[in-house]
Design a protein around this motif. Structure first.
Motif, PDB file in Angstrom:
ATOM      1  N   VAL A  10      82.351  19.391  11.877  1.00  0.00           N
ATOM      2  CA  VAL A  10      82.560  18.079  12.468  1.00  0.00           C
ATOM      3  C   VAL A  10      84.019  17.673  12.293  1.00  0.00           C
ATOM      4  O   VAL A  10      84.559  17.699  11.196  1.00  0.00           O
ATOM      5  CB  VAL A  10      81.640  17.030  11.805  1.00  0.00           C
ATOM      6  CG1 VAL A  10      81.945  15.651  12.356  1.00  0.00           C
ATOM      7  CG2 VAL A  10      80.185  17.394  12.025  1.00  0.00           C
ATOM      8  N   GLY A  11      84.671  17.315  13.385  1.00  0.00           N
ATOM      9  CA  GLY A  11      86.046  16.838  13.323  1.00  0.00           C
ATOM     10  C   GLY A  11      86.050  15.327  13.376  1.00  0.00           C
ATOM     11  O   GLY A  11      85.428  14.668  12.566  1.00  0.00           O
ATOM     12  N   ARG A  12      86.727  14.763  14.378  1.00  0.00           N
ATOM     13  CA  ARG A  12      86.727  13.310  14.536  1.00  0.00           C
ATOM     14  C   ARG A  12      85.371  12.849  15.049  1.00  0.00           C
ATOM     15  O   ARG A  12      84.779  13.463  15.927  1.00  0.00           O
ATOM     16  CB  ARG A  12      87.827  12.899  15.512  1.00  0.00           C
ATOM     17  CG  ARG A  12      89.234  13.142  14.972  1.00  0.00           C
ATOM     18  CD  ARG A  12      90.289  12.511  15.858  1.00  0.00           C
ATOM     19  NE  ARG A  12      91.618  12.761  15.307  1.00  0.00           N
ATOM     20  CZ  ARG A  12      92.375  13.793  15.645  1.00  0.00           C
ATOM     21  NH1 ARG A  12      91.946  14.655  16.540  1.00  0.00           N
ATOM     22  NH2 ARG A  12      93.557  13.965  15.098  1.00  0.00           N
ATOM     23  N   ARG A  13      84.932  11.747  14.505  1.00  0.00           N
ATOM     24  CA  ARG A  13      83.680  11.162  14.972  1.00  0.00           C
ATOM     25  C   ARG A  13      83.893  10.516  16.339  1.00  0.00           C
ATOM     26  O   ARG A  13      84.934   9.930  16.606  1.00  0.00           O
ATOM     27  CB  ARG A  13      83.191  10.123  13.969  1.00  0.00           C
ATOM     28  CG  ARG A  13      82.745  10.722  12.648  1.00  0.00           C
ATOM     29  CD  ARG A  13      81.349  11.280  12.746  1.00  0.00           C
ATOM     30  NE  ARG A  13      81.046  12.137  11.603  1.00  0.00           N
ATOM     31  CZ  ARG A  13      79.867  12.729  11.434  1.00  0.00           C
ATOM     32  NH1 ARG A  13      78.897  12.557  12.313  1.00  0.00           N
ATOM     33  NH2 ARG A  13      79.656  13.513  10.397  1.00  0.00           N
ATOM     34  N   HIS A  14      82.862  10.582  17.157  1.00  0.00           N
ATOM     35  CA  HIS A  14      82.899   9.957  18.474  1.00  0.00           C
ATOM     36  C   HIS A  14      83.053   8.444  18.299  1.00  0.00           C
ATOM     37  O   HIS A  14      82.439   7.851  17.405  1.00  0.00           O
ATOM     38  CB  HIS A  14      81.601  10.275  19.217  1.00  0.00           C
ATOM     39  CG  HIS A  14      81.636   9.975  20.679  1.00  0.00           C
ATOM     40  ND1 HIS A  14      81.657   8.689  21.162  1.00  0.00           N
ATOM     41  CD2 HIS A  14      81.654  10.797  21.761  1.00  0.00           C
ATOM     42  CE1 HIS A  14      81.666   8.723  22.481  1.00  0.00           C
ATOM     43  NE2 HIS A  14      81.683   9.990  22.873  1.00  0.00           N
TER      44      HIS A  14
END
Length: 248
Positions: A10-14
């Motif tokens: 997981v990178g940046r959260r939506h």
């Protein structure tokens, strides 16, 4: 994040996911639901990120149990999402001070039975927060990809919640501008049918600037939604929610 949307690390959260978490946690806080050491159940908790955000707002010694029947052995063996957060794929056998059912019951064939069984896990007088995708006419390939059985008419969902033994304190719509976006998507799909898309919050790969800007816009909108709900006025949104307590 729904497990079906998860892809790799997981990178940046939506922006939607971040604004949604802030909205619901602030809602609970404003009603005094987070003010004492307690135990919470996050049903259909996905990757556990929201559960860890909830735990961070609770006093010391509080605990959040993330229950998702789709957890794999790898999920359960992985490091916990945060301190005081536990993952399980089995129905808990204890009572909780509160339960989150955020975008969960639309995944279940028999939502009435499922909601009733979850409410049994909440202490009398305990908190229950439910959110669902709203308005059946907006059912799209996105819902199909996420394995939704339905979208809800708000008043019908309110009746379902009350029949499960929950007294609703406040309810309303949220993500009003996204509702317009989804309307355009549905119209386009009606004109040119397409295969269900697997894109979702887990596929967000945009940069920091765009992510921050959209998060700020959606967060500001959710604050307006909360203010409207406090005054008993909830204009339609892409999602509908209700906060209540288990009947004593």
């Amino acid at each position: 994040m729904d497990l079906v949307e998860r892809r790799g690390a997981v990178g940046r959260r939506h922006p939607w996911e971040v604004a949604r978490a802030g909205f619901f946690l602030s809602l609970l806080e404003s009603h005094g639901a987070l003010g004492h050491a307690s135990e919470w159940l996050d049903v259909g908790a996905g990757d556990g990120w929201l559960g860890s955000e909830l735990r961070a707002r609770l006093p010391e010694r509080s605990r959040v149990v993330c229950w998702d029947i789709n957890y794999t052995a790898d999920d359960l063996d992985a490091p916990r999402p945060g301190p005081g957060v536990e993952l399980t794929d089995r129905r808990p056998d204890q009572l909780f001070d509160g339960a989150l059912l955020l975008d969960v019951i639309e995944h279940v064939p028999d939502d009435e039975d499922f909601l009733g069984r979850v409410v049994e896990l909440v202490r009398p007088g305990g908190w229950v927060l439910v959110s669902v995708p709203a308005h059946p006419l907006l059912f799209s390939s996105h819902d199909t990809a996420l394995r939704h059985h339905r979208r809800y008419v708000p008043r019908q969902c309110a009746r379902l919640i009350e029949q499960a033994g929950i007294d609703i304190l406040v309810a309303g719509g949220v993500f009003h501008t996204l509702m317009a976006v989804r309307c355009l998507q549905v119209v386009r799909e009606r004109l040119a049918p397409r295969e269900p898309s697997s894109t979702g919050v887990g596929q967000w790969e945009h940069g920091r600037t765009l992510t921050g800007a959209l998060t700020s816009v959606l967060t500001a909108e959710t604050r307006v939604s909360a203010a409207l709900a406090r005054h008993g006025w909830g204009p339609p949104g892409l999602s509908w929610w209700a906060l209540g307590t288990r009947r004593r």
